[in-house]
Design an enzyme around this catalytic site. Structure first.
Site, PDB file in Angstrom:
ATOM      1  N   THR A   1       6.967  13.435  10.843  1.00  0.00           N
ATOM      2  CA  THR A   1       6.507  12.153  10.353  1.00  0.00           C
ATOM      3  C   THR A   1       5.874  11.657  11.618  1.00  0.00           C
ATOM      4  OG1 THR A   1       8.670  12.243   9.162  1.00  0.00           O
ATOM      5  CG2 THR A   1       7.342   9.982   9.511  1.00  0.00           C
TER       6      THR A   1
ATOM      7  N   LYS B   1       4.920   8.679  14.100  1.00  0.00           N
ATOM      8  CA  LYS B   1       5.412   7.566  14.377  1.00  0.00           C
ATOM      9  C   LYS B   1       4.390   6.688  15.445  1.00  0.00           C
ATOM     10  CE  LYS B   1       9.512   8.515  12.546  1.00  0.00           C
ATOM     11  NZ  LYS B   1       9.933   7.815  11.465  1.00  0.00           N
TER      12      LYS B   1
ATOM     13  N   LYS C   1       3.203  13.927   7.959  1.00  0.00           N
ATOM     14  CA  LYS C   1       3.873  13.108   6.952  1.00  0.00           C
ATOM     15  C   LYS C   1       3.594  11.532   7.380  1.00  0.00           C
ATOM     16  CE  LYS C   1       8.201  11.613   4.799  1.00  0.00           C
ATOM     17  NZ  LYS C   1       8.175  10.294   5.482  1.00  0.00           N
TER      18      LYS C   1
ATOM     19  N   GLU D   1       7.621   6.761   4.885  1.00  0.00           N
ATOM     20  CA  GLU D   1       7.933   6.210   3.528  1.00  0.00           C
ATOM     21  C   GLU D   1       7.228   4.751   3.453  1.00  0.00           C
ATOM     22  OE1 GLU D   1      11.644   5.364   5.948  1.00  0.00           O
ATOM     23  OE2 GLU D   1      10.240   6.942   5.502  1.00  0.00           O
TER      24      GLU D   1
ATOM     25  N   HIS E   1      10.096  11.397  -1.277  1.00  0.00           N
ATOM     26  CA  HIS E   1      10.931  10.668  -0.314  1.00  0.00           C
ATOM     27  C   HIS E   1      12.006   9.736  -0.707  1.00  0.00           C
ATOM     28  CE1 HIS E   1      12.383   8.292   3.049  1.00  0.00           C
ATOM     29  NE2 HIS E   1      11.986   8.983   3.737  1.00  0.00           N
TER      30      HIS E   1
END
Length: 466
Positions: free
Chosen positions: A164, A166, A192, A195, A285
């Site tokens: 994910t 960041k 990814k 969400e 998600h």
């Protein structure tokens, strides 16, 4: 006088049927019921059966115009929960005709729509549902499923690796795309969107999609492997969501993403249909799940939300890690995993599975382990989840002291080492740390990652136990 007996009803007379033999076409539910003090369990259990099917609080003359026996939910078994005072598992059978075909939304509205606010109950939790093939066959299910996904990606015999990006909020589209490229170039299969990355002022969705697609193709060309980035298509309206998915398809990317609980089952099912029709994989998600599933005595257990997702449609779904920073007890999590992946799941109360669940030909969903995991967890994750899973390291990739590509390389080396050790018959549960140590001798990236995260433990007791 009137032709029926008016007045408030005793639910027990109509809805408590311990002699009932369940039908293969019934939807079966297991509720954990905590009655108010002084309310007998039969009364509480039948209230649940009534209120979630044909019942209302008083006799109405229109009852005479239908066959209650054909349409009513039946409370057919009640058992006390061992170790808990005043808690019962109540089993309810619902006739199939109560539900609209192919609508998870309608199924939930019926079964959990009203009854959770019931005064006679102190708390109520839906623990499990048995979905009969007669009903599951009315759903498309996952757009593609595990085998088709492996064929699309040309990746076999190991878990897939993700990350994910960041910080989840605040990066510009170009910097975001750069991070995507670095992770994919370093050896991951997927990156990814977080969400909550939708289309905010600092990064509008179209810009993100373009830069991520560029990153993807560049990494693909340089590594010779198929790469993906979960482009989050979640939006404020269904029309906008589909518009984003269409744009993703036009860019030629392999996969999009959706937040299925905040987005809603209706939107999710529409997107899943679009994805199958257009060859897109769909990553799901579960944002907001803990609001619904975390309390042990009230809400809906995640295994029910997982079954619902398999019906509504998704190719990946987050299922907890067992070892990271978020909730997840081992046996319960494994229960989710088999319900998502397998065709036929035997009743197994040790994993919280109350019913034998046949999925017949509904494709499987890859469970995604994500949240607070790093290279030292790799042996445990490989051991627990097996090949058909996605292991996602956000901070465990981007937190590498040398940057993103080495972080990705460290994870890939650790994974390949674990898979190789397992295939050679080593026991990862016992020898996992040695496997990682040995691999780190010839991978400076892994060695550096091992050093950074060697002491980190994120252990708390799980809230949701059996």
């Amino acid at each position: 006088g009137v032709g029926f007996k008016a007045g408030v009803k005793d639910y027990k007379l109509t809805y408590y049927t311990p002699e009932y033999q369940t039908l293969d076409t019934d939807i079966l539910a297991a509720f954990r019921v905590t009655p108010q003090p002084g309310v007998p369990p039969e009364e509480a259990g039948t209230a649940v059966a009534a209120e979630s099917s044909t019942g209302t609080w008083t006799t109405v003359w229109t009852d005479g115009l239908t066959s209650l026996d054909r349409y009513k939910g039946r409370c057919y078994h009640i058992e006390p929960v061992s170790g808990e005072e005043n808690q019962f598992i109540v089993y309810v059978a619902y006739p199939l005709d109560l539900f609209e075909e192919g609508s998870v939304t309608n199924m939930f509205t019926s079964i959990v729509g009203n009854v959770f606010g019931f005064k006679a109950l102190r708390a109520l939790r839906l623990e499990d549902l048995r979905i009969p093939p007669a009903y599951s066959k009315t759903f498309q299910g996952p757009p593609h499923g595990i085998q088709v996904e492996r064929d699309k990606l040309n990746k076999y015999g190991r878990p897939l690796l993700g990350c994910t990006i960041k910080p989840k909020l605040g990066l510009s589209a170009k910097n975001y795309g750069r991070a995507v490229y670095e992770c994919l170039r370093g050896g991951l299969d997927f990156t990814k969107d977080d969400e909550n990355v939708n289309s905010q002022p600092f990064m509008r969705w179209r810009d993100r999609f373009l830069f991520c697609a560029e990153a993807l193709y560049k990494a693909q060309a340089e590594t010779g492997e198929i790469k993906g980035h979960y482009l989050n298509a979640t939006a404020g309206t269904c029309e906008e969501m589909i518009k984003r998915a269409v744009f993703a398809r036009e860019l030629g990317v392999p996969i999009v993403m959706h937040d299925y609980l905040t987005g809603g089952f209706t939107a999710n099912t529409s997107l899943a249909h679009y994805c199958r029709d257009n060859g897109l994989l769909l990553h799901i998600h579960r944002a907001m799940h803990a609001v619904i599933d975390r309390q042990k005595n009230h809400g809906i257990d995640f295994r029910v939300l997982a079954k619902a997702l398999r019906m509504s449609g998704g190719d990946h779904i987050h299922s907890g890690t067992v070892v990271g920073k978020l909730e997840g007890e081992r046996d319960i999590t494994l229960g989710f995993v088999v319900l998502l992946r397998d065709d036929f799941i035997e009743k197994d109360r040790s994993r919280g599975i109350y019913f034998t669940q046949p999925w017949v030909s509904l494709p499987g969903v890859l469970p995604v382990a994500s949240g607070g995991i790093h290279v030292w967890h790799m042996p445990a994750l490989t051991e627990i989840f097996g090949d058909d899973s996605v292991l996602q390291f956000g901070g465990g990739t981007l937190g590498h002291p040398w940057g993103n590509p080495p972080g990705a390389a460290a994870n890939r080396v650790a994974l390949e080492a674990c898979v190789q050790a397992r295939n050679h018959g080593q026991d990862l549960a016992r020898e996992g740390n040695d496997v990682i140590r040995r691999a780190s001798k010839w991978s400076p990236e892994l060695s550096s990652a091992c050093e950074v995260w060697k002491e980190i433990k994120l252990y708390f007791e799980a809230m949701d136990t059996l």
